[in-house]
Design an enzyme around this catalytic site. Sequence first.
Site, PDB file in Angstrom:
ATOM      1  N   SER A 145      18.266 -36.468  28.588  1.00  0.00           N
ATOM      2  CA  SER A 145      17.546 -35.455  27.808  1.00  0.00           C
ATOM      3  C   SER A 145      18.570 -34.688  26.985  1.00  0.00           C
ATOM      4  O   SER A 145      19.767 -34.694  27.327  1.00  0.00           O
ATOM      5  CB  SER A 145      16.841 -34.485  28.768  1.00  0.00           C
ATOM      6  OG  SER A 145      16.480 -33.282  28.105  1.00  0.00           O
ATOM      7  N   TYR A 158      15.954 -29.444  36.465  1.00  0.00           N
ATOM      8  CA  TYR A 158      15.891 -30.516  35.460  1.00  0.00           C
ATOM      9  C   TYR A 158      17.224 -30.646  34.721  1.00  0.00           C
ATOM     10  O   TYR A 158      17.772 -31.743  34.572  1.00  0.00           O
ATOM     11  CB  TYR A 158      14.755 -30.200  34.484  1.00  0.00           C
ATOM     12  CG  TYR A 158      14.462 -31.251  33.442  1.00  0.00           C
ATOM     13  CD1 TYR A 158      13.730 -32.394  33.751  1.00  0.00           C
ATOM     14  CD2 TYR A 158      14.888 -31.092  32.125  1.00  0.00           C
ATOM     15  CE1 TYR A 158      13.433 -33.344  32.783  1.00  0.00           C
ATOM     16  CE2 TYR A 158      14.605 -32.033  31.147  1.00  0.00           C
ATOM     17  CZ  TYR A 158      13.867 -33.160  31.480  1.00  0.00           C
ATOM     18  OH  TYR A 158      13.577 -34.097  30.517  1.00  0.00           O
TER      19      TYR A 158
HETATM   20  C1  BGC Z   1      11.838 -32.019  28.097  1.00  0.00           C
HETATM   21  C2  BGC Z   1      10.776 -31.434  27.209  1.00  0.00           C
HETATM   22  C3  BGC Z   1      11.390 -30.477  26.218  1.00  0.00           C
HETATM   23  C4  BGC Z   1      12.559 -31.109  25.498  1.00  0.00           C
HETATM   24  C5  BGC Z   1      13.275 -30.152  24.574  1.00  0.00           C
HETATM   25  C6  BGC Z   1      12.899 -32.620  27.245  1.00  0.00           C
HETATM   26  O1  BGC Z   1      13.878 -33.205  28.043  1.00  0.00           O
HETATM   27  O2  BGC Z   1      11.244 -32.993  28.940  1.00  0.00           O
HETATM   28  O3  BGC Z   1       9.809 -30.772  28.003  1.00  0.00           O
HETATM   29  O4  BGC Z   1      10.430 -30.087  25.263  1.00  0.00           O
HETATM   30  O5  BGC Z   1      13.486 -31.613  26.436  1.00  0.00           O
HETATM   31  O6  BGC Z   1      13.527 -28.916  25.164  1.00  0.00           O
END
Ligand code: BGC
Length: 261
Positions: A145, A158
Amino acid sequence: MYKDLNKKVAVITGGSKGIGTAISKRFGQEHMSVVINYNSDSKGAQEAADEVEQNGGQAVIVQANVATEEGNASLLQAAIDNFGDLDIWVNNAGMETKAPTHELSLEDWNRVIAVDQTGVFLGSKTALNYFKKQNKAGNIINMSSVHEQIPWPTFSSYAAAKGGVKMFTKTIAMEYAKDNIRVNAIGPGAINTPINAKKFADKEQYDQTVSMVPMNRIGKPEEVAAGAAWLASSESIYVTGVTLFIDGGMTLYPAFMNGQG
Ligand code: BGC
């Protein structure tokens, strides 16, 4: 389209929705054979499988918990039983929970780490063992991410997991380069997927997210899937250990967009 992907066999975890479904579909367009893993949404997984087949690929769906060794073993077994081999393993399954960190329960922390980080370890371990045993030039793609790099208050589990995925990817890329096994990550930004559905249904939050993207729009799942196809193909043959950000520029410090600072 990448010719060398024709008939290649892939496992995709978390394939019943969002980016996982888009990657499955794209692999179908590449005429690949895909094991689509899901946790609870068998309907979503079946729809993804149908799309793969409509596009010229082959697919089976397999329920499994990616946070367990047995779950990952069953995905590998499905690839071998149905398609005779494994070429590409995509650790895509992920989840997020929101809470101020001082209120975050240990249970929620553990749930996120189990899927987003331990799942990537176990999936990679399963694929690495197969590739090594077969003496095969394998390919692993981990869904990270932008939050492997951008801190994200109230989503600390996360961000911690994705930061871990980043270094895990680089470490095993180095560890298995001599075996011809490539390992890369993809770092999506804000993409139009079910994980964001609630947030994006709220116009204020939607606009706020868009304002953090230099390209000024939310991304599409198929734009992430295109990166996965490139990393899976031999067009990226000399690429290992990177995170390919597919984020419309979100990692470029958009707060500086107008020359502030
Ligand atoms: C998340 C999203 C978020 C994006 C940007 C992603 O990794 O799962 O929920 O909108 O990052 O912040």
